[in-house]
Design a protein around this motif. Structure first.
Motif, PDB file in Angstrom:
ATOM      1  N   LYS A  74       0.833  -1.204   0.000  1.00 50.21           N
ATOM      2  CA  LYS A  74       0.000   0.000   0.000  1.00 50.21           C
ATOM      3  C   LYS A  74       0.863   1.248   0.000  1.00 50.21           C
ATOM      4  O   LYS A  74       2.039   1.214   0.335  1.00 50.21           O
ATOM      5  N   GLN A  75       0.246   2.360  -0.364  1.00 52.61           N
ATOM      6  CA  GLN A  75       0.954   3.630  -0.348  1.00 52.61           C
ATOM      7  C   GLN A  75       1.076   4.162   1.076  1.00 52.61           C
ATOM      8  O   GLN A  75       0.263   3.837   1.948  1.00 52.61           O
ATOM      9  N   ARG A  76       2.082   4.973   1.283  1.00 46.75           N
ATOM     10  CA  ARG A  76       2.236   5.618   2.578  1.00 46.75           C
ATOM     11  C   ARG A  76       1.084   6.589   2.771  1.00 46.75           C
ATOM     12  O   ARG A  76       0.729   7.342   1.859  1.00 46.75           O
ATOM     13  N   GLU A  77       0.506   6.591   3.971  1.00 46.09           N
ATOM     14  CA  GLU A  77      -0.631   7.451   4.259  1.00 46.09           C
ATOM     15  C   GLU A  77      -0.394   8.251   5.525  1.00 46.09           C
ATOM     16  O   GLU A  77       0.256   7.779   6.465  1.00 46.09           O
ATOM     17  N   LEU A  78      -0.951   9.446   5.555  1.00 48.83           N
ATOM     18  CA  LEU A  78      -0.866  10.306   6.730  1.00 48.83           C
ATOM     19  C   LEU A  78      -1.828   9.786   7.795  1.00 48.83           C
ATOM     20  O   LEU A  78      -3.012   9.577   7.525  1.00 48.83           O
ATOM     21  N   VAL A  79      -1.321   9.600   8.982  1.00 51.05           N
ATOM     22  CA  VAL A  79      -2.129   9.124  10.099  1.00 51.05           C
ATOM     23  C   VAL A  79      -2.589  10.285  10.967  1.00 51.05           C
ATOM     24  O   VAL A  79      -3.769  10.387  11.316  1.00 51.05           O
ATOM     25  N   ALA A  80      -1.653  11.161  11.319  1.00 48.37           N
ATOM     26  CA  ALA A  80      -1.977  12.284  12.192  1.00 48.37           C
ATOM     27  C   ALA A  80      -0.914  13.359  12.028  1.00 48.37           C
ATOM     28  O   ALA A  80       0.224  13.064  11.660  1.00 48.37           O
ATOM     29  N   SER A  81      -1.293  14.601  12.301  1.00 52.38           N
ATOM     30  CA  SER A  81      -0.347  15.704  12.216  1.00 52.38           C
ATOM     31  C   SER A  81      -0.653  16.706  13.313  1.00 52.38           C
ATOM     32  O   SER A  81      -1.761  16.736  13.861  1.00 52.38           O
ATOM     33  N   ILE A  82       0.347  17.535  13.617  1.00 50.55           N
ATOM     34  CA  ILE A  82       0.196  18.509  14.684  1.00 50.55           C
ATOM     35  C   ILE A  82       0.959  19.771  14.355  1.00 50.55           C
ATOM     36  O   ILE A  82       2.092  19.715  13.855  1.00 50.55           O
ATOM     37  N   ALA A  83       0.341  20.907  14.608  1.00 53.81           N
ATOM     38  CA  ALA A  83       0.995  22.190  14.379  1.00 53.81           C
ATOM     39  C   ALA A  83       2.032  22.451  15.467  1.00 53.81           C
ATOM     40  O   ALA A  83       2.052  21.803  16.504  1.00 53.81           O
ATOM     41  N   SER A  84       2.862  23.462  15.221  1.00 60.84           N
ATOM     42  CA  SER A  84       3.952  23.726  16.141  1.00 60.84           C
ATOM     43  C   SER A  84       3.524  24.503  17.367  1.00 60.84           C
ATOM     44  O   SER A  84       4.009  24.256  18.464  1.00 60.84           O
ATOM     45  N   GLY A  85       2.600  25.449  17.227  1.00 60.31           N
ATOM     46  CA  GLY A  85       2.321  26.345  18.338  1.00 60.31           C
ATOM     47  C   GLY A  85       0.952  26.210  18.975  1.00 60.31           C
ATOM     48  O   GLY A  85       0.838  26.156  20.203  1.00 60.31           O
ATOM     49  N   ASN A  86      -0.092  26.111  18.165  1.00 56.14           N
ATOM     50  CA  ASN A  86      -1.439  26.190  18.720  1.00 56.14           C
ATOM     51  C   ASN A  86      -2.072  24.839  19.009  1.00 56.14           C
ATOM     52  O   ASN A  86      -3.234  24.768  19.417  1.00 56.14           O
ATOM     53  N   GLY A  87      -1.336  23.769  18.784  1.00 55.78           N
ATOM     54  CA  GLY A  87      -1.859  22.449  19.104  1.00 55.78           C
ATOM     55  C   GLY A  87      -2.864  21.908  18.117  1.00 55.78           C
ATOM     56  O   GLY A  87      -3.492  20.885  18.359  1.00 55.78           O
ATOM     57  N   TYR A  88      -3.010  22.592  16.981  1.00 57.92           N
ATOM     58  CA  TYR A  88      -3.941  22.115  15.949  1.00 57.92           C
ATOM     59  C   TYR A  88      -3.521  20.732  15.477  1.00 57.92           C
ATOM     60  O   TYR A  88      -2.338  20.510  15.189  1.00 57.92           O
ATOM     61  N   THR A  89      -4.485  19.809  15.383  1.00 59.93           N
ATOM     62  CA  THR A  89      -4.188  18.444  14.967  1.00 59.93           C
ATOM     63  C   THR A  89      -5.157  17.976  13.893  1.00 59.93           C
ATOM     64  O   THR A  89      -6.276  18.475  13.781  1.00 59.93           O
ATOM     65  N   THR A  90      -4.693  17.026  13.108  1.00 58.73           N
ATOM     66  CA  THR A  90      -5.557  16.349  12.150  1.00 58.73           C
ATOM     67  C   THR A  90      -5.354  14.849  12.301  1.00 58.73           C
ATOM     68  O   THR A  90      -4.270  14.397  12.717  1.00 58.73           O
ATOM     69  N   TYR A  91      -6.389  14.107  11.947  1.00 58.66           N
ATOM     70  CA  TYR A  91      -6.324  12.644  12.012  1.00 58.66           C
ATOM     71  C   TYR A  91      -6.987  12.043  10.782  1.00 58.66           C
ATOM     72  O   TYR A  91      -7.972  12.570  10.269  1.00 58.66           O
ATOM     73  N   PHE A  98       1.157  23.534   7.282  1.00 59.88           N
ATOM     74  CA  PHE A  98      -0.264  23.339   7.028  1.00 59.88           C
ATOM     75  C   PHE A  98      -0.700  24.285   5.917  1.00 59.88           C
ATOM     76  O   PHE A  98      -0.342  25.459   5.899  1.00 59.88           O
ATOM     77  N   ASN A  99      -1.444  23.754   4.987  1.00 64.13           N
ATOM     78  CA  ASN A  99      -1.982  24.545   3.879  1.00 64.13           C
ATOM     79  C   ASN A  99      -3.501  24.373   3.899  1.00 64.13           C
ATOM     80  O   ASN A  99      -4.023  23.289   3.616  1.00 64.13           O
ATOM     81  N   ARG A 100      -4.189  25.444   4.293  1.00 63.79           N
ATOM     82  CA  ARG A 100      -5.654  25.401   4.375  1.00 63.79           C
ATOM     83  C   ARG A 100      -6.127  24.241   5.224  1.00 63.79           C
ATOM     84  O   ARG A 100      -7.074  23.523   4.885  1.00 63.79           O
ATOM     85  N   GLY A 101      -5.419  24.041   6.336  1.00 64.57           N
ATOM     86  CA  GLY A 101      -5.837  23.028   7.293  1.00 64.57           C
ATOM     87  C   GLY A 101      -5.331  21.633   7.026  1.00 64.57           C
ATOM     88  O   GLY A 101      -5.543  20.723   7.845  1.00 64.57           O
ATOM     89  N   SER A 102      -4.674  21.431   5.890  1.00 60.89           N
ATOM     90  CA  SER A 102      -4.148  20.115   5.546  1.00 60.89           C
ATOM     91  C   SER A 102      -2.639  20.086   5.711  1.00 60.89           C
ATOM     92  O   SER A 102      -1.940  21.022   5.319  1.00 60.89           O
ATOM     93  N   PHE A 103      -2.148  18.993   6.272  1.00 59.01           N
ATOM     94  CA  PHE A 103      -0.710  18.858   6.510  1.00 59.01           C
ATOM     95  C   PHE A 103       0.035  18.611   5.213  1.00 59.01           C
ATOM     96  O   PHE A 103      -0.385  17.790   4.390  1.00 59.01           O
ATOM     97  N   VAL A 104       1.139  19.342   5.054  1.00 50.42           N
ATOM     98  CA  VAL A 104       2.046  19.136   3.928  1.00 50.42           C
ATOM     99  C   VAL A 104       3.368  18.662   4.505  1.00 50.42           C
ATOM    100  O   VAL A 104       3.968  19.361   5.335  1.00 50.42           O
ATOM    101  N   SER A 105       3.815  17.480   4.133  1.00 51.47           N
ATOM    102  CA  SER A 105       4.990  16.887   4.765  1.00 51.47           C
ATOM    103  C   SER A 105       6.262  17.671   4.470  1.00 51.47           C
ATOM    104  O   SER A 105       6.387  18.319   3.431  1.00 51.47           O
ATOM    105  N   GLY A 106       7.193  17.586   5.426  1.00 48.78           N
ATOM    106  CA  GLY A 106       8.512  18.175   5.246  1.00 48.78           C
ATOM    107  C   GLY A 106       9.467  17.175   4.641  1.00 48.78           C
ATOM    108  O   GLY A 106       9.085  16.076   4.233  1.00 48.78           O
TER     109      GLY A 106
END
Length: 121
Positions: free
Chosen positions: A41-58, A100-108
């Motif tokens: 399978k392809q690599r998939e994003l599981v969860a992400s977190i912003a640096s300062g405000n604690g914003y997370t996605t799952y 984060f771009n419009r709320g979506s995580f962009v990997s480094g």
């Protein structure tokens, strides 16, 4: 930048694991994320977190079961995984230097070597 994941292993369905990702130098001014890749399978994003405000996605598949957190003082990212299912079996990777771009995580550009998580039924 060196990222070192740990905490993977073999666990029965319904069990818990906590993954850690330690950085050699601080990249914690950026967003970070956990990805996973199962065989074939392809690599998939599981969860992400912003640096300062604690914003997370799952990812929908882990909402309510997984929790991402970070300790900036320790340069460490965590993924608490509860109620594990066999379909969670994968190699889990830490990613740093993202945004984060419009709320979506962009990997480094910084990836760890991965840690295997195996959930038996």
């Amino acid at each position: 930048v060196q990222l070192v994941e740990s905490g993977g292993g073999l666990v029965q369905a319904g069990g818990s694991l906590r993954l850690s990702c330690a950085a050699s130098i601080s990249t914690f001014s950026n967003a970070m994320g956990w990805y996973r890749q199962a065989p074939g399978k392809q690599r998939e994003l599981v969860a992400s977190i912003a640096s300062g405000n604690g914003y997370t996605t799952y990812a929908d598949s882990v909402k309510g079961r997984f929790t991402i957190s970070r300790d900036n003082a320790k340069n460490t990212l965590y993924l608490q995984m509860n109620s594990l299912k066999p379909e969670d079996t994968a190699v889990y990777y830490c990613n740093a230097g993202g945004t984060f771009n419009r709320g979506s995580f962009v990997s480094g550009d910084n990836w760890g070597q991965g840690t295997q998580v195996t959930v038996s039924s």
